[in-house]
Motif scaffolding. Sequence first.
Motif, PDB file in Angstrom:
ATOM      1  N   MET A 131       0.857  -1.188   0.000  1.00 48.03           N
ATOM      2  CA  MET A 131       0.000   0.000   0.000  1.00 48.03           C
ATOM      3  C   MET A 131       0.892   1.236   0.000  1.00 48.03           C
ATOM      4  N   ILE A 132       0.360   2.321  -0.547  1.00 47.17           N
ATOM      5  CA  ILE A 132       1.049   3.613  -0.442  1.00 47.17           C
ATOM      6  C   ILE A 132       0.841   4.148   0.963  1.00 47.17           C
ATOM      7  N   ASN A 133       1.920   4.595   1.586  1.00 47.56           N
ATOM      8  CA  ASN A 133       1.810   5.251   2.884  1.00 47.56           C
ATOM      9  C   ASN A 133       1.825   6.762   2.660  1.00 47.56           C
ATOM     10  N   SER A 134       0.687   7.391   2.881  1.00 46.17           N
ATOM     11  CA  SER A 134       0.558   8.826   2.609  1.00 46.17           C
ATOM     12  C   SER A 134       1.471   9.673   3.484  1.00 46.17           C
ATOM     13  N   LEU A 410       2.370  -8.187  15.363  1.00 43.09           N
ATOM     14  CA  LEU A 410       1.736  -6.867  15.471  1.00 43.09           C
ATOM     15  C   LEU A 410       2.388  -5.959  14.439  1.00 43.09           C
ATOM     16  N   MET A 411       1.579  -5.405  13.562  1.00 37.54           N
ATOM     17  CA  MET A 411       2.104  -4.633  12.433  1.00 37.54           C
ATOM     18  C   MET A 411       1.553  -3.213  12.454  1.00 37.54           C
ATOM     19  N   GLU A 412       2.435  -2.254  12.227  1.00 36.56           N
ATOM     20  CA  GLU A 412       1.991  -0.864  12.128  1.00 36.56           C
ATOM     21  C   GLU A 412       1.027  -0.701  10.965  1.00 36.56           C
ATOM     22  N   LEU A 413      -0.035   0.052  11.191  1.00 42.27           N
ATOM     23  CA  LEU A 413      -0.985   0.310  10.115  1.00 42.27           C
ATOM     24  C   LEU A 413      -0.386   1.263   9.078  1.00 42.27           C
ATOM     25  N   ILE A 414      -0.730   1.041   7.831  1.00 42.29           N
ATOM     26  CA  ILE A 414      -0.332   1.913   6.732  1.00 42.29           C
ATOM     27  C   ILE A 414      -1.504   2.862   6.468  1.00 42.29           C
ATOM     28  N   HIS A 415      -1.192   4.079   6.047  1.00 44.20           N
ATOM     29  CA  HIS A 415      -2.235   5.086   5.820  1.00 44.20           C
ATOM     30  C   HIS A 415      -2.304   5.420   4.330  1.00 44.20           C
ATOM     31  N   PRO A 416      -3.064   4.649   3.565  1.00 48.63           N
ATOM     32  CA  PRO A 416      -3.112   4.851   2.116  1.00 48.63           C
ATOM     33  C   PRO A 416      -4.006   6.029   1.734  1.00 48.63           C
ATOM     34  N   PRO A 417      -3.776   6.599   0.552  1.00 48.69           N
ATOM     35  CA  PRO A 417      -4.675   7.661   0.074  1.00 48.69           C
ATOM     36  C   PRO A 417      -6.043   7.093  -0.283  1.00 48.69           C
ATOM     37  N   LYS A 418      -7.037   7.941  -0.222  1.00 53.99           N
ATOM     38  CA  LYS A 418      -8.404   7.549  -0.574  1.00 53.99           C
ATOM     39  C   LYS A 418      -8.794   8.187  -1.901  1.00 53.99           C
ATOM     40  N   TYR A 419      -9.546   7.434  -2.700  1.00 55.63           N
ATOM     41  CA  TYR A 419     -10.042   7.949  -3.979  1.00 55.63           C
ATOM     42  C   TYR A 419     -11.519   7.618  -4.131  1.00 55.63           C
ATOM     43  N   SER A 420     -12.250   8.522  -4.782  1.00 58.18           N
ATOM     44  CA  SER A 420     -13.695   8.325  -4.967  1.00 58.18           C
ATOM     45  C   SER A 420     -13.974   7.658  -6.309  1.00 58.18           C
ATOM     46  N   ASN A 421     -13.516   6.424  -6.434  1.00 55.36           N
ATOM     47  CA  ASN A 421     -13.817   5.630  -7.621  1.00 55.36           C
ATOM     48  C   ASN A 421     -15.189   4.978  -7.451  1.00 55.36           C
TER      49      ASN A 421
END
Length: 489
Positions: A131-134, A410-421
């Motif tokens: 995932m992309i991390n914003s 235990l894994m750090e959460l990734i913060h992906p960008p959101k898109y309105s598809n």
Amino acid sequence: MAPKGFPELLKEHEDELVESLLHWSLSNGLIMYPPNYAKYQANNAPITLFPTPFPKKLYENAIEVQEVFNELYVNVISKEKEWLIAKIKELSEFDQSFTGELFNIYQKILSENGGKLKQELSLGLFRSDYMINSVDETIKQIEFNTISVSFGGLSSKVGKLHQYLNNSGYYDDKYSMKYYDNEHIPISNSINKLAKGINEANYYYNDQTHNTKTVILFIIQEGERNVFDQRHIEYSLIENHQLKSYRLSLEKVQEEVVINNDKLYIKQTMDEVSVVYYRSGYGPNDYTSSKCWESRYLLEKTLAIKCPSILTQLSGTKKIQQILTNEEILKKLLPKIDTKTYNQLLSTFVKIYPLDDSEEGKYAKKIISEDSSKFVLKPQREGGGNNIYKEDIPKFLQKIDEKDWGAYILMELIHPPKYSNKIIRNDEIYNEDIISELGIFGSIIFNETTGEIKLNFESGHLLRSKFSSSNEGGVAAGFGCVDNIYLYE
């Protein structure tokens, strides 16, 4: 540069697009069986109407490191075998009914054959998910899959669909012109590349000759709904390599195969099997009885090349992924890696902690007791629906004995960008914010004993998207959809 916005269409134009999308999907096999299906019934696979933006540089980074990731896991299996076996033995204590059973089969085969495998060559069809991390505009690895990697078939199809809709003018509301440049909507060649990996394994099985008399055995789930994704690879094998395939579930293996001089044959035709390709067997639900475990043992002890072998499958556990983020271990496993590639690998890692009694494990227990909102808890399981997120983690851990916490990471959460598809599932359109996960396929053939790599290549891409409000992302499990990338600078 920011990506282009999604096409904005009048209602009648969107209706035309959806009709063409459905016709193309049904005509070209971008389909899945619905629940409780009859064999003649199929629906369009859940997909997006438009490709989703993805930075070109990050996509290229993921492509560039795939062969190195393939090599990394091969080195774990072959060059650090004692270390890997020790870690799997530890995991088996927490998960005796699955990891333990697989490990028992592996040990049994070695003991029956003087400490050696009958077939030392192994085929890996892998997929590394990101995932992309914003936060820092990098790609971060979610997991590395070593068995039954799915959607290599449908991924090729959805890219072709989006290009068809773009080239036909359905994305332009006024002039029926292309909305995207074609080079910005790459089509994954994962169908043919994954089939190529299987074909090359057939070649090495047959002493480096192209023998079209041997066949491929797909091990599949009973009632498989994602059958067409698998069939596209099968069709490529017959069309491009003249290799025939058979499909059997673990339940039916013993009735339908026979072993002669350690070689595996299809009983009805006496076709010799060169490659056993597991599209099931990745979780405990695939072993519904002792008969299924007996089938896995029977297949593993033959000379057929397995995709994957048991040790290859077990190298993909979350615990091994956690350990491989350690810089010292990474350097030991990849001693010849150049600085640029090494830094690229490191940049894909998020922090992953054990939940054992080590100092790192004690620290992890402390931080989730204070604030679990930044983490996901992952068990040693493949497929969607198994992870525990954020505030649910402490409540979940309280329900199980602390000595069993070591089975999780235990894994750090990734913060992906959101898109309105927009997502279409059957004939319903959902217009919600989505987040996306990029998968890069890789194929590798190697000697499990010596570590010699016969072949290693990147094998296409996959984009899966899901509603940003959904924690899980399995398409077949009903959480997400198949998507494709729109590359932007």
